[in-house]
Write an enzyme that holds these catalytic residues in place. Sequence first.
Site, mmCIF file in Angstrom:
data_model
loop_
_atom_site.group_PDB
_atom_site.id
_atom_site.type_symbol
_atom_site.label_atom_id
_atom_site.label_comp_id
_atom_site.label_asym_id
_atom_site.label_seq_id
_atom_site.Cartn_x
_atom_site.Cartn_y
_atom_site.Cartn_z
ATOM 1 N N HIS A 97 -30.449 -44.031 -0.886
ATOM 2 C CA HIS A 97 -30.490 -43.053 -0.034
ATOM 3 C C HIS A 97 -31.719 -43.146 1.062
ATOM 4 O O HIS A 97 -32.727 -43.657 0.450
ATOM 5 C CB HIS A 97 -30.588 -41.764 -0.872
ATOM 6 C CG HIS A 97 -30.611 -40.441 0.173
ATOM 7 N ND1 HIS A 97 -31.728 -39.881 0.664
ATOM 8 C CD2 HIS A 97 -29.702 -39.291 0.319
ATOM 9 C CE1 HIS A 97 -31.387 -38.816 1.271
ATOM 10 N NE2 HIS A 97 -30.037 -38.400 1.101
ATOM 11 N N GLU A 167 -25.184 -41.766 6.571
ATOM 12 C CA GLU A 167 -26.057 -40.295 6.706
ATOM 13 C C GLU A 167 -27.194 -40.789 7.868
ATOM 14 O O GLU A 167 -28.136 -41.542 7.368
ATOM 15 C CB GLU A 167 -26.718 -40.025 5.553
ATOM 16 C CG GLU A 167 -25.809 -39.818 4.469
ATOM 17 C CD GLU A 167 -26.698 -38.773 3.561
ATOM 18 O OE1 GLU A 167 -26.467 -37.580 3.093
ATOM 19 O OE2 GLU A 167 -27.620 -39.368 2.906
HETATM 20 P P1 PGA Z 1 -28.978 -32.509 4.515
HETATM 21 O O1 PGA Z 1 -29.026 -33.689 3.305
HETATM 22 O O2 PGA Z 1 -27.482 -31.803 4.205
HETATM 23 O O3 PGA Z 1 -29.691 -31.416 3.966
HETATM 24 O O4 PGA Z 1 -28.853 -32.647 5.856
HETATM 25 C C1 PGA Z 1 -27.933 -34.650 3.350
HETATM 26 C C2 PGA Z 1 -28.491 -35.771 2.466
HETATM 27 O O5 PGA Z 1 -29.893 -36.150 2.636
HETATM 28 O O6 PGA Z 1 -27.790 -36.310 1.669
#
Ligand code: PGA
Length: 255
Positions: A97, A167
């Site tokens: 992540h 992401e």
């Molecule tokens: P967010 O986070 O939905 O608050 O943007 C997503 C993540 O970091 O997995």
Amino acid sequence: MNMERIVIANWKMNPSRIKDALKLFKTTHTATRACKNTTVMVAAPAPFLPLLAKLPGKQVVSLAAQDLSHQGGGAYTGEVGGSMLASIGASHVLVGHSERRLQGEDDECVARKMLSAHKARLVPILCVGESQRDADGAYLRTVGDQVVQALQYLTASHIAKSMIAYEPIWAIGAQAAQTRDVEEMCLYIRRSLSDRVGPNRAARIPILYGGSVEVRNAASFIEETGVQGLLVGRASLHASFGSLLKKVDQVSFET
Ligand code: PGA
């Protein structure tokens, strides 16, 4: 036609107390029971996982850890191993992540974590994403390289049993990406996977989108981008998460 889709609630370092974690999990469990087409998973902080695993809802909502050590075991103070997580009821684990990468995790470490997850029989959810966009499309290469590096120690059958979450860092906790940008990246990631495992296997590896997914935009990512699911941070902590799940669950695909 209704295809199976996946929503992962990434609680991050929330909530602060087990009491609130149990409450949140129960709300998510109730909303999940009303879903017909959606697999729901909670990526909870490690200390909460054993207690959540004991709740009856565990059969309905799967549990993911948010990280694991790249080591198998031994003198690594503070680390949590994949086999420990599997033994307390986690079935999946987030790997790489961006908030972990910010703490110094590099591609080599992410690759070793991917292998450790498979060794512990956890399904890794590899998180990738560029920090910024540029007009020349270098962001595509950035993400493609992250995928290639992360999978370097895995066999084709390991890769086929993994998941990918795209992401973009600039979209996390900020403003969601445009659906056309997610669609482009989804195709690009799928092509990188195909280079390793062939098109048939690559087509079955779930790719998720994460970054400011909310009730109002969740369904559009499923409808318009080719992703199979969503990784949801902030919005998974709110009471409206049930509405988000419902919207995703109700997306119907034309045949
Ligand atoms: P967010 O986070 O939905 O608050 O943007 C997503 C993540 O970091 O997995």
